[in-house]
Design a protein around this motif. Sequence first.
Motif, mmCIF file in Angstrom:
data_model
loop_
_atom_site.group_PDB
_atom_site.id
_atom_site.type_symbol
_atom_site.label_atom_id
_atom_site.label_comp_id
_atom_site.label_asym_id
_atom_site.label_seq_id
_atom_site.Cartn_x
_atom_site.Cartn_y
_atom_site.Cartn_z
ATOM 1 N N LEU A 291 -47.229 13.696 13.859
ATOM 2 C CA LEU A 291 -47.741 12.686 14.804
ATOM 3 C C LEU A 291 -46.591 11.860 15.376
ATOM 4 O O LEU A 291 -45.590 11.597 14.714
ATOM 5 N N LEU A 292 -46.811 11.430 16.600
ATOM 6 C CA LEU A 292 -45.737 10.782 17.345
ATOM 7 C C LEU A 292 -45.398 9.389 16.818
ATOM 8 O O LEU A 292 -46.278 8.570 16.560
ATOM 9 N N VAL A 293 -44.095 9.156 16.671
ATOM 10 C CA VAL A 293 -43.587 7.791 16.492
ATOM 11 C C VAL A 293 -42.808 7.510 17.774
ATOM 12 O O VAL A 293 -41.774 8.130 18.040
ATOM 13 N N SER A 294 -43.308 6.597 18.563
ATOM 14 C CA SER A 294 -42.840 6.468 19.944
ATOM 15 C C SER A 294 -41.324 6.276 20.071
ATOM 16 O O SER A 294 -40.692 5.544 19.305
ATOM 17 N N GLU A 295 -40.805 6.927 21.116
ATOM 18 C CA GLU A 295 -39.400 6.758 21.491
ATOM 19 C C GLU A 295 -39.094 5.288 21.804
ATOM 20 O O GLU A 295 -37.947 4.846 21.712
ATOM 21 N N ALA A 296 -40.142 4.554 22.161
ATOM 22 C CA ALA A 296 -39.947 3.126 22.459
ATOM 23 C C ALA A 296 -39.275 2.423 21.278
ATOM 24 O O ALA A 296 -38.533 1.450 21.462
ATOM 25 N N GLN B 23 -43.333 19.344 18.025
ATOM 26 C CA GLN B 23 -43.592 19.905 19.357
ATOM 27 C C GLN B 23 -44.430 18.918 20.167
ATOM 28 O O GLN B 23 -45.531 18.537 19.762
ATOM 29 N N HIS B 24 -43.902 18.535 21.332
ATOM 30 C CA HIS B 24 -44.517 17.427 22.063
ATOM 31 C C HIS B 24 -44.988 17.828 23.445
ATOM 32 O O HIS B 24 -46.001 17.317 23.932
ATOM 33 N N TYR B 25 -44.272 18.754 24.096
ATOM 34 C CA TYR B 25 -44.513 18.934 25.528
ATOM 35 C C TYR B 25 -43.996 20.292 25.964
ATOM 36 O O TYR B 25 -43.031 20.810 25.413
ATOM 37 N N THR C 270 -30.933 12.098 25.513
ATOM 38 C CA THR C 270 -32.225 12.694 25.867
ATOM 39 C C THR C 270 -32.836 13.401 24.646
ATOM 40 O O THR C 270 -32.153 13.663 23.659
ATOM 41 N N ARG C 271 -34.124 13.704 24.751
ATOM 42 C CA ARG C 271 -34.849 14.222 23.585
ATOM 43 C C ARG C 271 -34.309 15.560 23.070
ATOM 44 O O ARG C 271 -34.281 15.796 21.860
ATOM 45 N N ASP C 272 -33.927 16.449 23.998
ATOM 46 C CA ASP C 272 -33.437 17.755 23.547
ATOM 47 C C ASP C 272 -32.183 17.579 22.689
ATOM 48 O O ASP C 272 -32.000 18.241 21.667
ATOM 49 N N ALA D 82 -50.887 9.162 24.487
ATOM 50 C CA ALA D 82 -49.549 8.713 24.903
ATOM 51 C C ALA D 82 -49.283 7.300 24.393
ATOM 52 O O ALA D 82 -50.124 6.416 24.515
ATOM 53 N N GLU D 83 -48.093 7.119 23.859
ATOM 54 C CA GLU D 83 -47.766 5.828 23.250
ATOM 55 C C GLU D 83 -46.852 5.003 24.147
ATOM 56 O O GLU D 83 -47.207 3.929 24.635
ATOM 57 N N GLY D 84 -45.643 5.520 24.394
ATOM 58 C CA GLY D 84 -44.558 4.694 24.925
ATOM 59 C C GLY D 84 -44.745 4.124 26.300
ATOM 60 O O GLY D 84 -44.446 2.962 26.547
ATOM 61 N N GLY D 85 -45.244 4.911 27.269
ATOM 62 C CA GLY D 85 -45.443 4.322 28.578
ATOM 63 C C GLY D 85 -45.157 5.239 29.752
ATOM 64 O O GLY D 85 -45.034 6.445 29.603
ATOM 65 N N ILE D 86 -45.043 4.591 30.906
ATOM 66 C CA ILE D 86 -44.946 5.297 32.175
ATOM 67 C C ILE D 86 -43.738 4.762 32.956
ATOM 68 O O ILE D 86 -43.535 3.548 33.049
ATOM 69 N N ASN E 131 -36.087 19.731 30.495
ATOM 70 C CA ASN E 131 -36.274 18.679 29.491
ATOM 71 C C ASN E 131 -36.799 17.417 30.183
ATOM 72 O O ASN E 131 -36.098 16.828 30.993
ATOM 73 N N ARG E 132 -38.019 17.035 29.812
ATOM 74 C CA ARG E 132 -38.624 15.865 30.453
ATOM 75 C C ARG E 132 -38.113 14.568 29.821
ATOM 76 O O ARG E 132 -37.880 14.506 28.613
ATOM 77 N N LEU E 133 -37.977 13.545 30.656
ATOM 78 C CA LEU E 133 -37.637 12.222 30.128
ATOM 79 C C LEU E 133 -38.916 11.508 29.673
ATOM 80 O O LEU E 133 -39.987 11.673 30.274
ATOM 81 N N GLY E 134 -38.772 10.666 28.646
ATOM 82 C CA GLY E 134 -39.896 9.865 28.167
ATOM 83 C C GLY E 134 -40.435 8.993 29.297
ATOM 84 O O GLY E 134 -39.671 8.376 30.032
ATOM 85 N N GLY E 135 -41.753 8.951 29.424
ATOM 86 C CA GLY E 135 -42.386 8.107 30.441
ATOM 87 C C GLY E 135 -42.596 8.803 31.774
ATOM 88 O O GLY E 135 -43.283 8.286 32.650
ATOM 89 N N ASN E 136 -42.024 10.002 31.935
ATOM 90 C CA ASN E 136 -42.224 10.734 33.192
ATOM 91 C C ASN E 136 -43.475 11.599 33.167
ATOM 92 O O ASN E 136 -43.834 12.178 34.187
ATOM 93 N N SER E 137 -44.119 11.684 32.008
ATOM 94 C CA SER E 137 -45.310 12.529 31.955
ATOM 95 C C SER E 137 -46.552 11.734 32.347
ATOM 96 O O SER E 137 -47.379 12.199 33.145
#
Length: 542
Positions: free
Chosen positions: A333-338, A433-435, A360-362, A133-137, A467-473
């Motif tokens: 590979l992930l390039v963070s939403e941050a 594909q991320h989640y 949102t991501r979707d 995980a890159e971006g955060g919580i 659809n999950r929001l970034g940082g909620n996982s």
Amino acid sequence: MSAYPESMQASIRKLEETRLTRAREEIPMLSLKGRQELLQKFHPDYREGGRREIKAGVNKGERVPNELADLFEGRSYLRPEAIDLTRVRDEVDVLVIGGGGGGASAALFAAELGARTLITTKLRFGDSNTIMAEGGIQAAVGEFDSPALHYLDTMGGGGFHNLPNLVSALVTDAPMILEWLARLGVMFDRNENGGLLASFAGGQCRRRVHSAADYTGMEIMRVMRDDVYNRGIEILEFSPAVDLLLDEQGRCAGALFVHLDTQEYFVVRSKTVILATGGIGRLHIQGFPTTNHYGATADGLVIGNRAGAKIIFMDAIQFHPTGTAYPEQLLGLLVSEAFRGWSAQLVNGEGKRFINELETRDITSSATIREVSDRKNGVMTPTAMQGVWLDTPLVELNKGKGTIHRIFPHLFHRFHTFGIDIMKEPILVYPTQHYQNGGLFINEGGETTVRNLFAAGEVSGGVHGKNRLGGNSLLDIFVFGRRAGVLAAQRAKEIKLGRPGLDHVVSYEKELERAGVLKTHLKAPLVLPDYRYEKALTKVHH
Ligand code: MEZ
């Protein structure tokens, strides 16, 4: 000299020409109707033929991606009739299956309550999506923020499908979880006054994502692993669970394992079981590349489904808008939403923006797919992958020199290895594909619909809606890891272990056979991804 081939440089020049005007351009958020239309036309979840009905078991009639349906129709990894269930390696109060953040936190809280706890993991302890995980919580601890706003954002992000009781647990526990992590020693980014730094992710009305640079998961797992080791919690590595065991009353009573080196099987009997096996990225839904770690093969869903646990929202897969599209060695590979939270823009091959980057991501992923496949405004790589630009140099321009080194040291280094200086040149990206937005249905205590079987983290579903929001996982794994660990440990005190069996596996297979869909050639769970055939890497459908 640029590391991008000449064929890609014309579009970089266009992007550079528009940078200063673009930096000031406002793109409004889409209306609800506009969002719905975009999703229906371009989101992979809506593609014709991508999903099908499950034909047997407790989830019969649910629609899931074909790649997962295949596994649900596979044969058990070991033939139940050949298993000697007296080959018991361990007998514990709480068996935690999975060695990422969800599993580690569940085990820590269970052990704290005095439960005899065992962690088993398919690869090494820590190999997980958590560590990547890159971006955060997320946690609403800012001055103008509140759990109520966090609740509304999360519901909106999930298309209001989310289970309200789970969202309520998520957002109210969040500040306590953040504090717990900081007390354990996680070195979150802080401002010059020592306060926690927070950034935006898509779909948020407040800055609420707390990070440790762009390796937040790695930093958290560093601390988690230390704590698990220090408390002497036993860990069994390289030991995938291949089926759950149920007692005479259909309650979960342990699991069956295979050791990856020796291929020998063994049984762990347990009063309660917590599944924390993570996601399904390595199934490469519809041929997409993935951000996920090597072990993300849906094992928990497969054995949970076979044991009778209900699933929810397994038709909703999250494609992260900014997967790497070039160089090919980094594909997916992930390039963070941050990056977008720090003002990087998405730009097509003509140097133009096409969506508000904090949708949102979707929505953002669907807009990128439209840009490439429908409007033909993508940028082509020498191997015919396509993508759009993420204008990373804008971050230095808008937020000051040195921001990329400070906030994105890991991504700077990753691209630098391939000769790309992301302070000067953009990154080519495409959805990856991320989640899995859904998973095994749980209640607020983390319990599934099978008594004494709990689930935490990505394998569980309901809290993120569709659809999950970034940082909620990173948040959800600890909120529900803790809740599951506590409840499982308490429950274990009341339980007398029954006789574990595999009858449910036999009857599930018979039902598949009767429905004419049993795949005798396919062992499920998959355990490790299969890269022998052409299906895996670059087969993205534009
Ligand atoms: O929660 C996530 O998936 C996340 C924050 C990812 C990222 O873009 O860094």
